[in-house]
Design a protein around this motif. Structure first.
Motif, PDB file in Angstrom:
ATOM      1  N   PHE A 109       0.863  -1.175   0.000  1.00 32.91           N
ATOM      2  CA  PHE A 109       0.000   0.000   0.000  1.00 32.91           C
ATOM      3  C   PHE A 109       0.905   1.232   0.000  1.00 32.91           C
ATOM      4  O   PHE A 109       1.844   1.309   0.800  1.00 32.91           O
ATOM      5  CB  PHE A 109      -0.901   0.025   1.235  1.00 32.91           C
ATOM      6  N   ALA A 110       0.626   2.186  -0.881  1.00 30.90           N
ATOM      7  CA  ALA A 110       1.494   3.355  -1.015  1.00 30.90           C
ATOM      8  C   ALA A 110       0.808   4.627  -0.536  1.00 30.90           C
ATOM      9  O   ALA A 110      -0.333   4.910  -0.909  1.00 30.90           O
ATOM     10  CB  ALA A 110       1.913   3.525  -2.472  1.00 30.90           C
ATOM     11  N   ASN A 111       1.495   5.382   0.306  1.00 29.13           N
ATOM     12  CA  ASN A 111       1.097   6.742   0.661  1.00 29.13           C
ATOM     13  C   ASN A 111       1.990   7.659  -0.175  1.00 29.13           C
ATOM     14  O   ASN A 111       3.178   7.806   0.100  1.00 29.13           O
ATOM     15  CB  ASN A 111       1.287   6.996   2.156  1.00 29.13           C
ATOM     16  N   LEU A 112       1.422   8.272  -1.211  1.00 31.99           N
ATOM     17  CA  LEU A 112       2.226   9.022  -2.178  1.00 31.99           C
ATOM     18  C   LEU A 112       2.849  10.285  -1.596  1.00 31.99           C
ATOM     19  O   LEU A 112       3.839  10.789  -2.124  1.00 31.99           O
ATOM     20  CB  LEU A 112       1.376   9.383  -3.402  1.00 31.99           C
ATOM     21  N   GLY A 113       2.281  10.810  -0.503  1.00 31.31           N
ATOM     22  CA  GLY A 113       2.793  12.064   0.024  1.00 31.31           C
ATOM     23  C   GLY A 113       2.614  13.182  -0.992  1.00 31.31           C
ATOM     24  O   GLY A 113       1.787  13.103  -1.901  1.00 31.31           O
ATOM     25  N   ASP A 114       3.418  14.225  -0.882  1.00 26.20           N
ATOM     26  CA  ASP A 114       3.310  15.350  -1.813  1.00 26.20           C
ATOM     27  C   ASP A 114       4.666  15.764  -2.395  1.00 26.20           C
ATOM     28  O   ASP A 114       4.821  16.871  -2.902  1.00 26.20           O
ATOM     29  CB  ASP A 114       2.669  16.559  -1.122  1.00 26.20           C
ATOM     30  N   SER A 115       5.641  14.842  -2.335  1.00 28.37           N
ATOM     31  CA  SER A 115       7.005  15.211  -2.728  1.00 28.37           C
ATOM     32  C   SER A 115       7.527  14.433  -3.923  1.00 28.37           C
ATOM     33  O   SER A 115       8.009  15.029  -4.901  1.00 28.37           O
ATOM     34  CB  SER A 115       7.962  15.015  -1.542  1.00 28.37           C
ATOM     35  N   SER A 142       7.219  12.849 -13.363  1.00 23.06           N
ATOM     36  CA  SER A 142       7.262  12.639 -14.815  1.00 23.06           C
ATOM     37  C   SER A 142       7.764  13.859 -15.577  1.00 23.06           C
ATOM     38  O   SER A 142       8.465  13.728 -16.580  1.00 23.06           O
ATOM     39  CB  SER A 142       5.879  12.243 -15.331  1.00 23.06           C
ATOM     40  N   GLU A 143       7.394  15.045 -15.117  1.00 20.73           N
ATOM     41  CA  GLU A 143       7.834  16.267 -15.806  1.00 20.73           C
ATOM     42  C   GLU A 143       9.346  16.363 -15.823  1.00 20.73           C
ATOM     43  O   GLU A 143       9.958  16.611 -16.868  1.00 20.73           O
ATOM     44  CB  GLU A 143       7.221  17.482 -15.097  1.00 20.73           C
ATOM     45  N   SER A 168      -2.329   2.227 -15.384  1.00 17.14           N
ATOM     46  CA  SER A 168      -3.516   2.492 -14.573  1.00 17.14           C
ATOM     47  C   SER A 168      -3.158   3.044 -13.202  1.00 17.14           C
ATOM     48  O   SER A 168      -3.847   3.918 -12.665  1.00 17.14           O
ATOM     49  CB  SER A 168      -4.351   1.218 -14.432  1.00 17.14           C
ATOM     50  N   PHE A 169      -2.052   2.542 -12.598  1.00 14.45           N
ATOM     51  CA  PHE A 169      -1.607   3.063 -11.308  1.00 14.45           C
ATOM     52  C   PHE A 169      -0.913   4.407 -11.483  1.00 14.45           C
ATOM     53  O   PHE A 169      -1.078   5.313 -10.663  1.00 14.45           O
ATOM     54  CB  PHE A 169      -0.670   2.079 -10.612  1.00 14.45           C
ATOM     55  N   CYS A 173      -0.958   8.662  -9.971  1.00 12.85           N
ATOM     56  CA  CYS A 173       0.207   9.460  -9.568  1.00 12.85           C
ATOM     57  C   CYS A 173       0.390  10.661 -10.496  1.00 12.85           C
ATOM     58  O   CYS A 173       1.479  11.249 -10.573  1.00 12.85           O
ATOM     59  CB  CYS A 173       1.464   8.599  -9.583  1.00 12.85           C
ATOM     60  N   SER A 174      -0.666  11.002 -11.250  1.00 13.36           N
ATOM     61  CA  SER A 174      -0.689  12.166 -12.152  1.00 13.36           C
ATOM     62  C   SER A 174       0.263  12.028 -13.333  1.00 13.36           C
ATOM     63  O   SER A 174       0.802  13.020 -13.839  1.00 13.36           O
ATOM     64  CB  SER A 174      -0.370  13.461 -11.378  1.00 13.36           C
TER      65      SER A 174
END
Length: 311
Positions: A109-115, A142-143, A168-169, A173-174
């Motif tokens: 399970f992943a908590n993506l955070g904001d970083s 990705s940018e 899909s995942f 993650c934008s």
């Protein structure tokens, strides 16, 4: 050092929960051990490369929270250069909860955070790309990854794209399908599991899907499919190379794919070994990892070579 590799991608801490079995829906299980260990696909690959004698430079973004502090210190301990690692003030570091069970079974399970996924193109260390022998990306941030890959291609630096998570995942993650397609055009070597190839093509036959991806995006050194117990496959314009998984008693398969990728970059990109040799070396690195707990493998070249000779 045998070569320099710049790595951008998932940088994370893993909360590993060891259990007797993975519970079913609405089920219960006892946790036997709980530990905080460094992880993240890109940093796992970086640690594997450093152990093999390469100069691994980690870029990416972490928060200034407790997870970030521990992550950075362990990265240094593993011999990875953190000069280009960015710290987000007030940020939350990507972290995962990994539940493991005997036989190498696990779920994440992943908590993506904001970083991790929010590094910008302006933060990408473009000035050092020309000094590198390889660029590794997995499309977190990705940018920044696309900007670095464009620069690498312009300077004839090989780009290894590891699709650690399927499209899909990555959307969660934008990361858009268009960004993934651009990276596929920029990379010189592509690695994914069966699900990644299926989602890219809609074709269930993994080898056929690999060839579709290779042809569509013109990936120079070919495409690789990692398939767990089935081993690994490498498809280029001339041949399909196969490597069976080495028979080992798995303790923990977490991070095995990252160790495979580190071994592959070391043997193929840095040492210029042929594809079959590189595939075998990478598979050996992954097998050794499966026999050890934790997501990172710190085996050196001699250890992996000796293991391959024995089996």
């Amino acid at each position: 050092m045998i070569g320099k590799v710049l790595l951008l991608g998932a940088v994370a801490m893993d909360v590993v929960l060891d259990s007797d079995s993975l519970p079913r829906d609405d089920g219960f299980e006892i946790l036997r051990r709980e530990q905080l260990v460094p992880g993240g696909s890109a940093s796992n690959v970086a640690a594997a490369l450093a152990a093999l004698g390469a100069a691994a430079y980690q870029t990416g973004q972490i928060g200034d929270d407790q997870y970030g502090e521990v992550f950075r210190s362990t990265l240094r301990e593993d011999g990875v250069d953190d000069t280009y690692l960015i710290i987000k003030e007030g940020g939350t570091t990507l972290h995962t909860y990994i539940i493991t069970a005997p036989g190498g079974k696990h779920c994440i399970f992943a908590n993506l955070g904001d970083s991790a996924a929010s590094m910008t193109r302006e933060q990408a260390p473009l000035d050092i790309v020309g000094e590198m022998d390889c660029l590794y990306v997995d499309m977190f941030s990705s940018e920044a990854a696309i900007v670095l890959a464009r620069e690498a291609k312009k300077r004839y630096v090989p780009v290894v794209y590891n699709m650690q998570c399927p499209p899909s995942f990555m959307k969660k993650c934008s990361v858009s399908d268009e960004e993934i397609a651009e990276m596929l055009k920029l990379c010189s070597l592509f690695i994914s599991g069966k699900e990644g190839y299926y989602q890219l093509t809609g074709t269930e036959d993994a080898v056929a899907a690999m060839e579709q991806v290779r042809q569509k995006y013109g990936i120079d050194d070919g495409v690789i499919c990692t398939a767990g117990e089935e081993g690994a496959f490498w498809k280029d314009k001339d041949c399909l190379y196969r490597q069976a998984a080495f028979p080992v008693e798995a303790v923990d398969t977490t991070g095995a794919g990252d160790c495979f990728t580190g071994g592959l970059i070391f043997s193929r990109v840095l040492q210029k070994k042929n594809k079959q040799e590189a595939l075998r070396f990478a598979s050996g690195a992954a097998a050794i990892k499966c026999m050890k707990a934790g997501p990172r493998c710190k085996s050196d070249e001699q250890t992996i070579a000796a293991f391959i000779r024995r089996v």
